[in-house]
Design an enzyme around this catalytic site. Structure first.
Site, short mmCIF file in Angstrom:
data_model
loop_
_atom_site.label_atom_id
_atom_site.label_comp_id
_atom_site.label_asym_id
_atom_site.label_seq_id
_atom_site.Cartn_x
_atom_site.Cartn_y
_atom_site.Cartn_z
N ASP A 1 44.90 43.49 29.09
CA ASP A 1 44.46 42.32 29.82
C ASP A 1 45.41 41.20 29.40
O ASP A 1 46.05 41.29 28.35
CB ASP A 1 43.01 42.00 29.44
CG ASP A 1 42.51 40.72 30.07
OD1 ASP A 1 42.74 40.52 31.27
OD2 ASP A 1 41.91 39.91 29.33
N ASP B 1 44.94 37.15 29.79
CA ASP B 1 44.33 35.96 29.18
C ASP B 1 43.31 36.36 28.12
O ASP B 1 42.36 37.08 28.39
CB ASP B 1 43.67 35.10 30.26
CG ASP B 1 44.67 34.64 31.31
OD1 ASP B 1 45.87 34.53 31.00
OD2 ASP B 1 44.25 34.39 32.46
#
Length: 188
Positions: A12, A14
């Protein structure tokens, strides 16, 4: 030599690679990478892993920033990783909002399937999905990835809820996961 699923790590963005914000990361100035994450990506690359990124970017659908701004952030990410001696093979992103009924927004596995197709893999079974939220882990588990939760970003809050983490391994950050994975694979 063809890429083996167990040598693929999907991250992922952020909260894993860079600082997260409830107000969204809307510009290159707001995109602040964790220094140890850039180093971890480089070390994992050097250890023979292929890294990809799967990121929900609903700020585009909400009108907070555009795809050109997102591409500027991703260009900077590539530059930093490359200068540290690493590589990101592909970045898949969902630009839809939560009500758009797309198949790519995590927790659905569309972004991961995009990575699978782009990298020419028959399966993602045995790959690694590293995230800071339950939806990241759910997307990975839907396609057979090993789940890794990092405590950066929203990770501590996700861990505190304790829901849906039965299959997940938990690490302080991406650097700690990299240390563990590289060390585990050096044991005969």
């Amino acid at each position: 030599m063809p890429l083996l699923p167990e040598r693929l790590i999907i991250l992922d963005r952020d909260g894993v690679i860079n600082q997260d914000s409830d107000a969204y990361i809307k510009s290159l100035a707001e995109w602040i990478p964790y220094p140890n994450a850039i180093d971890a990506i480089a070390r994992l690359t050097q250890a023979g892993y292929t890294l990809a990124v799967a990121t929900n970017q609903s700020g585009i659908a909400r009108g907070y920033y555009d795809e050109e701004t997102l591409e500027t952030m991703h260009k900077r990410l590539h530059e930093l990783v490359c200068s540290a001696g690493g590589e990101i093979a592909h970045i898949a992103y969902c630009l839809h909002g939560p009500d758009d009924n797309c198949n790519c927004r995590k927790p659905l596995p569309g972004l991961l399937e995009n990575i699978q197709t782009k990298l020419g893999l028959k399966t993602l079974e045995g790959s690694w999905m590293v995230g800071d939220s339950l939806r990241d882990l759910q997307a990975g588990e839907a396609v057979g990835c090993h789940s890794v939760l990092v405590r950066t970003g929203k990770g501590e809050k996700t861990e505190a809820k304790g829901i849906g983490l039965e299959k997940a391994q938990v690490f302080d950050d991406l650097g700690a996961f990299a240390d563990w994975l590289i060390y585990e694979n050096l044991i005969p």
